[in-house]
Design an enzyme around this catalytic site. Sequence first.
Site, mmCIF file in Angstrom:
data_model
loop_
_atom_site.group_PDB
_atom_site.id
_atom_site.type_symbol
_atom_site.label_atom_id
_atom_site.label_comp_id
_atom_site.label_asym_id
_atom_site.label_seq_id
_atom_site.Cartn_x
_atom_site.Cartn_y
_atom_site.Cartn_z
ATOM 1 N N SER A 197 37.337 21.718 -72.787
ATOM 2 C CA SER A 197 36.766 20.565 -73.102
ATOM 3 C C SER A 197 36.717 20.380 -74.772
ATOM 4 C CB SER A 197 35.534 20.249 -72.433
ATOM 5 O OG SER A 197 34.883 18.909 -72.715
ATOM 6 N N GLU A 317 38.584 13.500 -64.024
ATOM 7 C CA GLU A 317 37.548 14.034 -64.872
ATOM 8 C C GLU A 317 36.411 13.416 -64.862
ATOM 9 O OE1 GLU A 317 38.263 16.768 -67.120
ATOM 10 O OE2 GLU A 317 40.490 17.027 -67.233
ATOM 11 N N HIS A 412 35.655 16.920 -64.190
ATOM 12 C CA HIS A 412 35.969 17.607 -65.443
ATOM 13 C C HIS A 412 35.237 19.058 -65.286
ATOM 14 C CE1 HIS A 412 36.154 18.005 -69.686
ATOM 15 N NE2 HIS A 412 34.897 18.337 -69.863
#
Length: 492
Positions: A197, A317, A412
């Site tokens: 990320s 995600e 995610h």
Amino acid sequence: MTQPETTGADIAPAVVIETGIIRGLRVAGVDRYLGVQYAAAPVGPNRFAPPQPAPSHDDERDCGRHGPTPPQLPYSGGMERYLSTVTVPGDEILNLAIWAPSETPTVRWHPVIVWIHGGSLTRGSNALPVYDGTAFARDGAVFISVNYRLGAEGFSVIDGADTNLGLADIVAALRWVRRNAAQFGGDPDNVTVMGESAGAICIAALLAHPDARDLFDKAIMQSGPPDARPRAKTKGISDLMARNLGVKATRAAFAGIRADRLLEAQREVTAGTTPLTGGPAFNLTIDDNLILADPAEAISVGAGSDIPLLIGSNTEEYRLWFIPTGLLKKIGWLHIAAAMLTFKISPRTVAMYRRNRPGASVGELFGALATDLLLRVPINKIADARLTEREAATHVYEFSWRSPVEDLGACHALELGFVFDALASEDATALAGPDAPQPLASAMHSAWVEFARSGNPGWPAWNAFRPVKVWDGDANPVTHAPRDAERAAWRK
């Protein structure tokens, strides 16, 4: 959450680093040295300043417990059910957590992995349970996890202060690793930087820097594309915070405000912001020091092409933000229409995504478009650009195993517990449930370790056939050009 007690530990050997002698703990054949300073505490004259050298010490330092964590707010709005926060008080936040194999006479140099955590540049630390590096050290790597300044302390855009201070911290940590890794049995000439990320976004910025080769030898980017913006765009959140605080957006003014008050102002101006739906947020800034140009553009013309890269994302995600917050049910066609206008998405592209997902809700359609726009399409562009340069291999993956927890799916951050082989950790269980497949974790973790060792994770490098390793928890196949018609539709 506070750091847990360590049980069943012995004293690890003393290690001499550039600032003095440290001693950690040995647990199950792994030596851990936690809270190791790589730079001075960013307080007093060092606040809102570039990282300064860590002070030397004559005494032997106890590094058996995690060091202080950067000031941050815990997750809220439902996200706290899945993402935890560890708070360790103290000023010496620019520290490392190091896990190294215990004495192994047959191996002189181990590959080194440096972990850059995610958290939207506002949250995270090396003390989170899922980031425990034991499994990497167990399997023959020296694993080093970095704390860096977050939020207003690390990424403000204010007069009188450098931008990207948090990224400068990461650079200082990587230089420390080059100088000190050998003391832990690590090979200073085989350093892999790995991040997820926001951590991967930081790595992309460094990959684009002319001196990238001085900092690391290989890179792993999980669910984070190249993204840095001009100062005129990134200063907005600092201006909002200044107005909230009733001060000017200057270093002198911000340095005069307590960290907890800055955090409160940050919370107020970023309420409702998510990486997919937008809103005021901290971003990396294009400047004259660390980020000399848009990283995406720099990589597209060859920057970092001599550094082997492992890169990928998760299939769904968006679900991490849409499920806990209820956004999945709130998004309507007006949101898609606005996205089409803002990002120049053609009606034909939207129709294709809708046709390929029969029964999908409007929120799921929006999420699929956003995931591909922000992650999968940029990742393909990076792989294509690096193939043209043909200097170092690129290996691409997609994590598609679906969590059974509250319909989070392949969201995610879900892959973290698998990559770290830490499915029993509280963080991993919150996202993946108690019965996540251990064989998938074993396979992914082994691939990451092997990439750090040799540059080859075990599937074909990117080529004209576009091979993607799909981690589905079943056959984990290599699929060529998955959903390629959708990818190609973004160019029309």
